[in-house]
Enzyme design. Structure first.
Site, short mmCIF file in Angstrom:
data_model
loop_
_atom_site.label_atom_id
_atom_site.label_comp_id
_atom_site.label_asym_id
_atom_site.label_seq_id
_atom_site.Cartn_x
_atom_site.Cartn_y
_atom_site.Cartn_z
N ASP A 296 -11.73 -23.29 21.20
CA ASP A 296 -12.91 -23.98 20.68
C ASP A 296 -12.84 -25.41 21.19
O ASP A 296 -11.80 -26.05 21.09
CB ASP A 296 -12.91 -23.95 19.15
CG ASP A 296 -14.09 -24.70 18.57
OD1 ASP A 296 -15.16 -24.66 19.18
OD2 ASP A 296 -13.93 -25.31 17.50
N ASP B 35 -11.49 -24.27 14.23
CA ASP B 35 -11.29 -25.14 13.07
C ASP B 35 -12.44 -25.06 12.07
O ASP B 35 -12.40 -25.72 11.03
CB ASP B 35 -11.09 -26.60 13.51
CG ASP B 35 -12.24 -27.13 14.36
OD1 ASP B 35 -13.24 -26.40 14.51
OD2 ASP B 35 -12.13 -28.25 14.88
N ASP C 249 -15.86 -20.00 13.00
CA ASP C 249 -14.85 -19.37 13.86
C ASP C 249 -14.12 -18.23 13.16
O ASP C 249 -13.33 -17.52 13.80
CB ASP C 249 -13.81 -20.40 14.32
CG ASP C 249 -14.41 -21.51 15.16
OD1 ASP C 249 -15.26 -21.19 16.01
OD2 ASP C 249 -14.03 -22.68 14.97
#
Length: 778
Positions: free
Chosen positions: A298, A532, A536
Site C-alpha cells: 500500500d 494500514d 485493506d
C-alpha cells in the site's frame, strides 16, 4: 416526504419488525470455536497413535520408556495456543462504535443503542457521528468520510436519496435518514464477517510432516499388531518386552522430533522479531513470509510516510503575494470543517490570526474535487483540483503532478456561494498553487531494491490516482513504475487478466484489492500484503501473510499476522531473513530426524517378513527399545539441530522440502538396517550374547546419526566443532556410565565387538562422504 417518514415508525411497527428479526443486532463471530480448535489439535491421528503406544507402555509398566509423550503434549499445546491467539485476534475486530443514535419514533426523538434500530427507522445524524446502519438520506446535506471502508481519502457528498454506509463518519452537515439495511446486511457487517474468517494454519513444513504421519498412520496399526504377535507368540518373549520392542518401531516411524523443533524454532523467531520491534501475532506466518514471492504494497504508510505536508506555495498573480495567500489560507482552514489528510496538512502549515470572518462554507467534496468558503471583505474562496476549477491547464501544476505531488489551486470569485447548486463561477481567478507531498520513507528505495534481488515480486495497490502513485513509485526506485492501471475504469474480469503483468494499481476498491490477491494466489504465488487502513482488511486477510504498521487503524492491527511496531517498512527484509533462517535451517537438519523414520519402517517390514519365512532362528525382533532411542536423540536429534537452527541462512527457500530431506536421510537409514542384519547374523555365528549385540547396535546407531550431525555442521567453525565434541562426548559419557547402562540395557564394547564397530564405521564413513558429495552435485 410523507407524514409517516416524518413521524418515524410507530411502536407497533417496531414490534412487527422485531418479531420478523429485522433488527440491527449482529455480531460477526469467527468461524472456528474454541472446542473445534482443541479438537483439531488434540484428536488427531498422529496424537491418537502416540497415545495408544503410551497406553500400551503404561499397561506393562514400562515407565522409563514414556518420556516421548511429553513431546506429543507440547506439540498439541503449542498448536492450541497458536490458533486460540489467532481466534482472539479476529474476535476483537469491531468497526462500529456503541454511541447512542438519535431516532425518531412516534414523532418523538429518542436515543437508542445501534443494535436496537430496526429496518425503516428514521435517524438523525450530525457532524462527527458514526453511521450505525446503512441508510438513505431523506433530507439534509452532509460530507461523509468513507476512508475507513473504501480507502477514498476525500470526503463524499451525500444529498437526498444518497446511501450512507455503516461504519463511515459524517465530517460535516446533518441529515435525516432512513435505515436501509440492518444486521448482517450492512456494509460494515459484511466487511467484518469476511475479515473474521479464521484462516487455517499455513505451514508447508507441518503439512509435509502431516503427509508422512498420514502414511505411517495407515500402516502403523497392522504393523504394530504383527510385531507384537511375532515377539509374543513366535519368539516367546514376555509381554513387557514384546510391547516395548514393538512400540519402539512404531514410535520411530512418527516424525515427532522434527515437529517439535519446527515449533520451537518458530517460537524463537517470534521472540527475536519481538526484540526488533516486530510483533508476530501468528507464529506460522514467519515460515510463510520466508516463502513469499509476491509482495503487495500500500503506497500510504509503506513507501511514503503517510504524513502529508505542504511542500510549496506558488502565487499566480501579482495582486496577492505570499503574505496575502498565507492570510487567506489561514482564515480558510480556521473556519473549515474538512478533516481529510490534505486539509490537515494545510491547516498545520497555515496557523495564526484569522483576518476574514466566514459568511458561509461548502465542504470539500470528492465528487466536485473542490470546496469553497465565502469570507467577509474578500469574496468566495475556492480550494481544489486545478482541472476542476480552471479552464486552462497550469504548466506548474502538471510539473508538480509528475513529481508525485498532490496539487490544489486557491482561487477567488466575487459571486455568492450557492449551496443548493454548487458550481464553478464564471469570474474565478487563480491566486496560487499548493503542492502537497507525502514524503518517501527513508531507505524505501534500498528496501525495494533488496527485495527484488531476493526474487520477491513487487506490486503497489493504492486507492490514490495511479499517475500520482506511479510518480511516487519512480522516486522510490520502483522499477516498473510505468506499468499502472486505473481500477475504477475496468471490470473485475479485466482486473483479473491484468493482475499478473501490471505493477501498480490505482483507485482500487477493497473488493478489488482482495480480487488481486486471489488472482495472484491462483497463479501459484505466495503472497504478502502490507496495509494500514480498514479498506485493506479484506486483502490482508486473503493474503498468505499480512503486515501492518502500528500507526495504522486498530482494526488492521487486530487481524494482521505481523505488526511493525516502529511503523517502518524497512523492517520487512529483517522479517524475511528471520523466516528464511528458520525454514532453511529446518530443511538443512531435517535428514537427521528422518533417518529414524526410514529405518524404523524398513526394519519393521523386515521383522514381519522374517516371521513369514517359517524358521524360528530367522525371526528378527525390533532390536531397540524406546529409552535407547530417546537417549541417542538427546545427542543426535536434540541439542545439535536446535543450536544449528539459530545460524544465519538467508538464501531463497527451496521447494520439495520432504522429498529432498528423505533422499538425504536414506543412505544413513540403510546403514542402520544393514548394521542390524549384519550384527544379528554375525553375532549369532560368533556366539555373542544378546547384551553384546545390543551394545554394538546402540553404538552403531548413535555413530551413524553423528555422521549426519557432522554433515550439518560443515563447514566447520569453532562453535560447530565444540557442538560436535559436546554431542559425541555426551553420548560416550552416558553410554559408559554403569547406572545408565543398566537403564539402557547395554554394557561396554568388548574385545570382540570393538574391532567390528571400528571397521563398520570406517566403511560407513567412506560411503557417507561419497553419497553426500553425489547428492550435493545434484
Amino acid at each position: 416526504m410523507d407524514k409517516n417518514k416524518i413521524m418515524g415508525l410507530t411502536q407497533r411497527e417496531v414490534k412487527e419488525r422485531q418479531a420478523e428479526g429485522l433488527v440491527n443486532d449482529f455480531t460477526a463471530s469467527a468461524s472456528t470455536s474454541t472446542w473445534q480448535i482443541v479438537k483439531r489439535n488434540v484428536f488427531t491421528l498422529f496424537n491418537a497413535l502416540n497415545f495408544a503406544i503410551a497406553l500400551a507402555l503404561a499397561f506393562v509398566q514400562a515407565w522409563s520408556n514414556l518420556v516421548f509423550f511429553a513431546v506429543i503434549c507440547f506439540n498439541a499445546f503449542s498448536g492450541i495456543v497458536t490458533e486460540l491467539r489467532a481466534k482472539h485476534m479476529v474476535d476483537k475486530l469491531n468497526l462500529m462504535t456503541k454511541e447512542k443514535v438519535k431516532t425518531i419514533r412516534d414523532g418523538q426523538e429518542v436515543a437508542l443503542n445501534p443494535e436496537e434500530l430496526v429496518l425503516g427507522d428514521v435517524i438523525r445524524l450530525s457532524a462527527g457521528e458514526q453511521i450505525p446502519s446503512d441508510a438513505l438520506v431523506l433530507e439534509g446535506f452532509a460530507e461523509v468520510n468513507e476512508a475507513m471502508l473504501t480507502g477514498e481519502s476525500d470526503l463524499v457528498q451525500k444529498e437526498v436519496d444518497g446511501l450512507l454506509l455503516s461504519g463511515s463518519f459524517l465530517a460535516s452537515g446533518s441529515v435525516l435518514s432512513q435505515v436501509h439495511h440492518v444486521g448482517a446486511d450492512n456494509y460494515a457487517a459484511k466487511l467484518m464477517l469476511e475479515a473474521k474468517t479464521v484462516k487455517p494454519i499455513n505451514s508447508r513444513i507441518m503439512k509435509s510432516l502431516d503427509k508422512l504421519a498420514g502414511f505411517t498412520g495407515k500402516i502403523i496399526i497392522p504393523f504394530g499388531l504383527a510385531l507384537l504377535l511375532e515377539a509374543l507368540l513366535l519368539k516367546g518373549l514376555p509381554l513387557k518386552s514384546s510391547v516395548v520392542n514393538s512400540s519402539t518401531a512404531l514410535l520411530g516411524m512418527l516424525p515427532k522430533g522434527i515437529a517439535l523443533l519446527t515449533i520451537t524454532s518458530l517460537l524463537t523467531a517470534v521472540i527475536k522479531l519481538g526484540l526488533k520491534k516486530v510483533l508476530v501475532q501468528e507464529m506460522y506466518s514467519v515460515e510463510t513470509l520466508a516463502r513469499v514471492d509476491m509482495l503487495c504494497l500500500d503506497k500510504t504508510g509503506t513507501i511514503t510516510q503517510g504524513k502529508m505536508q505542504v511542500e510549496a506555495v506558488l502565487p499566480l498573480t501579482e495582486t496577492y503575494g505570499e503574505e496575502a495567500i498565507a492570510s487567506i489560507l489561514t482564515s480558510y482552514m480556521a473556519h473549515s470543517e474538512d478533516k481529510n489528510p490534505t486539509a490537515q496538512a494545510i491547516r498545520q502549515r497555515f496557523v495564526g490570526d484569522v483576518a476574514y470572518p466566514m459568511i458561509s462554507n461548502l465542504p470539500f467534496s470528492s465528487d466536485r474535487k473542490w470546496g469553497a468558503m465565502e469570507l467577509e471583505g474578500l469574496g468566495t474562496v475556492f480550494l481544489g483540483a486545478p482541472e476542476m476549477l480552471l479552464d486552462s491547464e497550469v504548466p506548474e501544476a502538471r510539473e508538480a503532478l509528475e513529481r508525485g505531488s498532490r496539487v490544489l489551486v486557491l482561487a477567488l470569485s466575487q459571486e455568492k456561494l450557492d449551496h443548493h447548486k454548487p458550481q464553478k463561477p464564471s469570474d474565478i481567478q487563480a491566486l496560487a498553487l499548493l503542492e502537497i507531498l507525502d514524503p518517501i520513507r527513508e531507505g524505501a528505495a534500498e528496501t525495494l531494491d533488496y527485495l527484488r534481488s531476493q526474487e520477491v515480486g513487487l506490486k503497489i495497490i493504492s486507492g490514490d490516482n495511479p499517475v500520482t502513485v506511479s510518480s511516487i513509485a519512480q522516486k522510490a526506485g520502483f522499477a516498473d513504475y510505468h506499468s499502472y492501471v486505473d481500477c475504477s475504469k475496468i471490470t473485475d474480469e479485466e482486473l483479473m487478466a491484468m493482475a499478473e503483468e501490471t505493477a501498480i494499481f490505482g483507485r482500487v476498491s477493497p473488493h478489488q484489492k482482495k480480487l488481486i490477491i486471489q488472482t495472484l494466489k491462483k497463479a501459484g504465488h505466495t503472497t504478502a500484503m502490507t496495509g494500514d487502513g480498514v479498506n485493506d482488511i479484506l486483502a490482508l486477510r486473503e493474503a498468505d501473510c499480512s503486515i501492518v504498521m502500528a500507526e495504522g487503524d486498530p482494526a488492521t492491527r487486530q487481524i494482521a499476522n505481523l505488526v511493525l511496531l516502529n511503523s517502518d517498512f524497512n523492517d520487512v527484509p529483517e522479517i524475511l531473513f528471520e523466516g528464511r533462517r528458520v525454514v532453511n535451517n529446518i530443511a538443512h537438519i531435517a535428514p537427521i530426524f528422518l533417518i529414524k523414520t526410514i529405518y524404523s519402517f524398513l526394519l519393521a517390514v523386515i521383522c514381519i517378513a522374517s516371521a513369514l519365512l517359517g524358521r524360528s532362528e530367522w525371526i528378527l525382533i525390533f532390536p531397540f527399545i524406546p529409552i535407547q532411542i530417546t537417549m541417542i536423540d538427546q545427542f543426535v536429534e536434540g541439542f545439535p539441530p536446535f543450536v544449528l537452527t539459530f545460524e544465519r541462512n538467508i538464501k531463497p527457500v527451496e521447494q520439495n522440502f520432504l522429498r529432498k530431506s528423505m533422499l538425504r536421510a536414506l543412505p544413513s537409514a540403510l546403514m542402520v538396517v544393514f548394521s542390524v542384519l549384519f550384527v544379528k547374523m554375525f553375532g549369532a555365528s560368533q556366539g555373542w550374547s544378546e547384551l553384546e549385540i545390543s551394545t554394538l547396535l546402540y553404538y552403531l546407531l548413535g555413530s551413524i546419526g553423528f555422521l549426519s550431525v557432522f554433515r550439518a555442521c560443515m563447514p566447520f567453525t569453532l562453535w560447530r566443532v565444540l557442538l560436535i565434541v559436546w554431542s559425541v562426548g555426551g553420548f560416550l559419557a552416558t553410554a559408559l556410565f554403569p547406572r545408565i547402562q543398566k537403564l539402557l540395557e547395554i554394557s561396554t564394547l568388548t574385545e570382540q565387538t570393538l574391532p567390528v564397530y571400528g571397521v563398520m564405521m570406517l566403511v560407513f564413513t567412506v560411503i557417507f562422504i561419497l553419497t553426500s558429495r553425489y547428492q550435493a552435485k545434484k
